[in-house]
Structure formats: structure tokens, C-alpha cells
Scaffold this motif. Structure first.
Motif, short mmCIF file in Angstrom:
data_model
loop_
_atom_site.label_atom_id
_atom_site.label_comp_id
_atom_site.label_asym_id
_atom_site.label_seq_id
_atom_site.Cartn_x
_atom_site.Cartn_y
_atom_site.Cartn_z
N PHE A 34 21.03 -17.55 18.45
CA PHE A 34 22.36 -17.42 17.57
C PHE A 34 22.08 -18.76 16.49
CE2 PHE A 34 22.51 -19.74 21.48
CZ PHE A 34 23.25 -21.10 21.02
N ILE A 35 22.86 -18.53 15.77
CA ILE A 35 23.11 -19.54 14.64
C ILE A 35 24.08 -21.03 14.96
CG2 ILE A 35 23.79 -20.38 12.25
CD1 ILE A 35 21.04 -18.90 12.29
N ASP A 36 23.60 -21.96 15.20
CA ASP A 36 24.38 -22.98 15.66
C ASP A 36 25.37 -23.40 14.51
OD1 ASP A 36 23.24 -24.02 18.57
OD2 ASP A 36 21.56 -23.73 16.98
N LEU A 37 25.27 -23.80 13.37
CA LEU A 37 26.18 -24.20 12.31
C LEU A 37 25.33 -24.14 10.99
CD1 LEU A 37 26.83 -28.05 12.50
CD2 LEU A 37 24.86 -26.73 13.93
N PRO A 38 26.01 -24.16 9.87
CA PRO A 38 25.41 -24.34 8.68
C PRO A 38 24.35 -25.38 8.49
CG PRO A 38 27.50 -23.69 8.33
CD PRO A 38 27.51 -24.09 9.77
N LEU A 39 23.28 -25.16 7.74
CA LEU A 39 22.46 -26.30 7.55
C LEU A 39 23.06 -27.55 6.68
CD1 LEU A 39 19.43 -27.59 7.24
CD2 LEU A 39 19.11 -26.11 5.34
N TRP A 40 24.05 -26.98 5.57
CA TRP A 40 24.48 -28.12 5.03
C TRP A 40 25.40 -29.10 5.59
CZ3 TRP A 40 30.11 -28.77 4.56
CH2 TRP A 40 30.73 -27.79 5.03
N ARG A 41 26.21 -28.46 6.69
CA ARG A 41 27.12 -29.10 7.74
C ARG A 41 26.18 -30.08 8.72
NH1 ARG A 41 31.33 -25.49 10.76
NH2 ARG A 41 31.88 -25.35 8.58
N GLN A 42 25.20 -29.40 9.30
CA GLN A 42 24.45 -30.31 10.08
C GLN A 42 23.77 -31.45 9.38
OE1 GLN A 42 23.97 -30.71 13.18
NE2 GLN A 42 22.13 -31.50 13.42
N SER A 43 23.39 -31.32 8.18
CA SER A 43 22.67 -32.34 7.47
C SER A 43 23.54 -33.34 7.12
CB SER A 43 22.25 -31.51 6.32
OG SER A 43 21.13 -30.64 6.23
N LEU A 44 24.86 -33.00 6.74
CA LEU A 44 25.89 -34.19 6.50
C LEU A 44 26.39 -34.87 7.85
CD1 LEU A 44 28.43 -32.49 4.07
CD2 LEU A 44 26.35 -34.12 3.54
N ARG A 45 26.12 -34.47 8.96
CA ARG A 45 26.37 -34.92 10.41
C ARG A 45 25.59 -36.04 10.50
NH1 ARG A 45 26.21 -30.99 15.03
NH2 ARG A 45 26.84 -32.77 16.37
N GLN A 46 24.21 -36.13 10.07
CA GLN A 46 23.50 -37.08 10.17
C GLN A 46 24.12 -38.45 9.63
OE1 GLN A 46 18.83 -35.55 9.94
NE2 GLN A 46 20.19 -34.62 8.07
N LEU A 47 24.69 -38.18 8.48
CA LEU A 47 25.48 -39.49 7.93
C LEU A 47 26.21 -40.34 8.73
CD1 LEU A 47 26.02 -38.00 4.31
CD2 LEU A 47 24.03 -39.36 5.17
N ARG A 48 26.58 -39.88 9.98
CA ARG A 48 27.46 -40.41 10.79
C ARG A 48 26.58 -41.73 11.45
NH1 ARG A 48 29.75 -35.45 14.64
NH2 ARG A 48 31.08 -34.14 12.90
N GLY A 49 25.52 -41.68 11.47
CA GLY A 49 24.73 -42.66 11.99
C GLY A 49 24.28 -42.58 13.51
N LEU A 50 23.89 -43.56 14.10
CA LEU A 50 23.33 -43.61 15.31
C LEU A 50 24.17 -43.06 16.29
CD1 LEU A 50 21.60 -47.33 15.18
CD2 LEU A 50 20.46 -44.82 15.26
N LEU A 51 24.01 -42.59 17.54
CA LEU A 51 24.79 -41.98 18.44
C LEU A 51 24.21 -42.75 19.90
CD1 LEU A 51 23.98 -38.21 17.75
CD2 LEU A 51 25.94 -39.75 16.89
N PRO A 52 25.03 -42.69 20.67
CA PRO A 52 24.87 -43.40 22.32
C PRO A 52 23.76 -42.48 22.76
CG PRO A 52 27.35 -42.96 21.80
CD PRO A 52 26.61 -42.12 20.76
N LEU A 53 22.86 -43.05 23.58
CA LEU A 53 21.89 -42.46 24.05
C LEU A 53 22.41 -41.73 25.28
CD1 LEU A 53 18.65 -42.17 24.10
CD2 LEU A 53 18.50 -44.13 25.47
N PRO A 54 22.28 -40.45 25.45
CA PRO A 54 22.58 -39.87 26.88
C PRO A 54 22.18 -40.54 28.12
CG PRO A 54 21.54 -38.32 25.36
CD PRO A 54 21.58 -39.43 24.69
N GLU A 55 22.86 -40.71 29.00
CA GLU A 55 22.79 -41.22 30.46
C GLU A 55 21.57 -40.80 30.88
OE1 GLU A 55 24.27 -43.93 31.80
OE2 GLU A 55 25.39 -44.00 30.12
N LYS A 56 21.27 -39.52 30.83
CA LYS A 56 20.21 -38.75 31.79
C LYS A 56 18.59 -39.22 31.12
CE LYS A 56 19.29 -34.43 29.32
NZ LYS A 56 19.20 -33.13 29.38
N SER A 57 18.77 -39.71 29.87
CA SER A 57 17.35 -40.06 29.48
C SER A 57 17.01 -41.61 29.94
CB SER A 57 17.58 -39.95 27.81
OG SER A 57 18.52 -41.30 27.38
#
Length: 306
Positions: free
Chosen positions: A283-306
């Protein structure tokens, strides 16, 4: 001895696309010499087209990396080397980096968007993140080719000291520093130097056009390449997004937006990715343009399991 059956690859189409890309970019690199003066509006239009076609060029190189350009190993390699010289990075650098990416995807060193608990300040990590996001992929592969062309007595200890922190990086340098590969990338680096050196020497007043082509190429390729994985699950080689695009743009990007399908079936050529997407029930997760812009949010917390 029976020959292995030929794979159903779009070889003729790939060749035509390769020739068209070579013609377009050679004209663009030597614009002042071959075309001459045109209006500013035409220059802006050509630059805009070059940004999209740079990603087409990158996607076709990607087909060569996976052996999906042709059934001939020699043709795959030859086409990959020519296209990479046009792109500005040795084929062996692009090939090795991408195959390592497939093996170590979302492991340490292959996930730029998470805030690592490594003693480095968040501000500094953010600066590095946005640098990699907007130019990292192209810059590292373009400059890396020249650095890796240095004598092994220099490049090996330098890499071990500064760039071999994670298994993905160690795997890359272990492969790329093999003598036979170094010989090839030195030849390709020399060809790149001759091509771009000649282009800049002859460009005259069109100097800014060639510079803009490279800046746009680096930004578009790096920004879009990272979008397929931003925020996705870690420590899973197949973790990536399928991103929606209009059919024309999907074709222009050689269906690179079906990225999770590609990670699951790397031997599937670009023209069959949509049908493989349907067959696998993906399935398609979301549009490319929206996912690309999400990257501008910056750094994310590292998941605990990692």
C-alpha cells in the motif's frame, strides 16, 4: 552448457533513456559553447527540468547498481560508469554505498534522523542532520570518489580513524578499498575531473548555470532519497515507505517511489515495480511531497528498542 534464461528487463527503453540523459546534460554542461545566450526565463526553465532529470539519472544509475539495466553484466557496468561520470561520482562509490544501504538499512550509521545518545549536543547533531538532508548523499559520493582515489596508505588509515564507527561504514570501506576497485574509481574520478573541468573552463558567462545544476542536483537527490526512510522502523533492512506520486512523475523517477517494494524485491526492474506492488498487496503510505516536508521537522527521539 545451458545458458541462464534472460530476465525480462526493459533494456531498449533503458538505453534510450540513457542516451537522452547524456545528450541533455552534455548540452547543459557546455551550454555557453553549444547553445549560447538565451533569455533568463529559458535558463530558469532548463534548470528546473535539470533538477527533475537529475533524479531520473540517479534512478537509472540505481538500475545499473542492481543489474537491472541489461542482462549483460558488462553493459550494466559500462552504462553505470558512463552515467555516474555524467552524474559526478564514480560508479563503484555509488554501487558500494547503495548495496551497503540495502544490507544495513535503518541500522546505526544508516539512519540520520534520530537523536543519538553519543555525547554530542542536539544543536550539533541538528546541523549535521540538515547538511546530510539537503546535500549529504550527493556531496559524500562526489567528494568521496576523489578522497578514495588517494594512495591506500593514506585513505585506509584516514577512513579507519574518522569513518569506521559503525558496521555499515566498515563494510563500505572494506569493499571500496579493494585494489581492483580503487583502480577503476581512479579512472572514473579522472574522467569526472576532465568533464567538469572542461565544462567550467568553457562555460564563460554561463558559470552560474553549471553551478546551479550541481546545487539543485545535490539538493533534490539527497532530500528525496532520505524521505523514503525518515521516521521509519529501525533495524529492519526492508523498512521504508511507498510514497504516492502522479503517474507522470512516478515514470520520470523510474517508479523509485515504490521504495518498500524495491527493498523487498531489489531484482525487480523499475517498469515492473507497480505490478509487483499490486501482486504483493502492498500500500501507499502517504504522498511523496508530504513525507518530504516531514523531514523538515528535524531530529526525532531514538526508539527505545534500538
Amino acid at each position: 552448457m545451458s545458458r541462464a534464461p534472460l530476465r525480462d528487463l526493459p533494456v531498449s527503453t533503458n538505453r534510450r533513456i540513457a542516451v537522452l540523459l547524456c545528450v541533455f546534460f552534455i548540452i547543459l554542461y557546455f551550454w555557453n559553447f553549444l547553445v549560447g545566450s538565451v533569455s533568463f526565463a529559458v535558463e530558469v526553465l532548463v534548470l528546473s527540468v535539470s533538477a527533475f532529470l537529475s533524479y531520473t539519472l540517479w534512478a537509472l544509475i540505481h538500475e545499473c547498481v542492481h543489474g537491472n539495466f541489461s542482462n549483460s553484466r558488462n553493459e550494466n557496468r559500462f552504462a553505470g560508469r558512463i552515467l555516474c561520470i555524467l552524474f559526478g561520482t564514480p560508479f563503484q562509490v555509488a554501487r558500494t554505498a547503495h548495496l551497503v544501504h540495502h544490507k544495513f538499512n535503518r541500522s546505526e550509521g544508516e539512519r540520520i534522523e534520530f537523536l543519538e545518545k553519543n555525547g554530542i549536543s542536539k544543536t550539533r547533531q541538528s546541523v549535521v542532520y540538515y547538511g546530510k538532508l539537503f546535500y549529504g548523499t550527493y556531496f559524500l559520493e562526489a567528494v568521496g570518489g576523489f578522497l578514495l582515489s588517494l594512495p591506500l596508505s593514506i585513505s585506509v588509515p584516514f577512513a579507519e580513524r574518522y569513518f569506521c564507527r559503525f558496521p555499515a561504514h566498515k563494510a563500505f570501506f572494506k569493499q571500496i578499498q579493494k585494489p581492483e576497485i580503487v583502480r577503476e574509481l581512479r579512472i572514473d574520478s579522472f574522467c569526472i575531473l576532465v568533464l567538469y573541468g572542461s565544462a567550467f573552463y568553457l562555460c564563460g558567462s554561463s558559470f552560474w548555470i553549471l553551478t546551479a545544476v550541481l546545487v539543485l542536483r545535490g539538493s533534490v537527490v539527497s532530500f528525496l532519497d532520505h524521505s523514503y526512510h525518515y521516521g521509519k522502523e529501525v533495524d529492519d533492512p526492508n523498512s521504508s515507505y511507498n510514497l504516492g506520486l502522479p503517474k507522470f512523475l512516478s515514470f520520470l523517477f523510474l517508479n523509485f517511489n515504490y521504495h518498500r517494494v524495491h527493498h523487498r524485491f531489489p531484482g525487480c526492474p523499475w517498469n515492473r515495480l507497480p505490478s509487483q506492488f499490486d501482486k504483493s498487496g502492498d500500500f501507499i503510505d502517504l504522498p511523496l511531497w508530504r513525507q518530504s516536508l516531514r523531514q523538515l521537522r528535524g531530529l526525532l527521539p531514538l526508539p527505545e528498542k534500538s
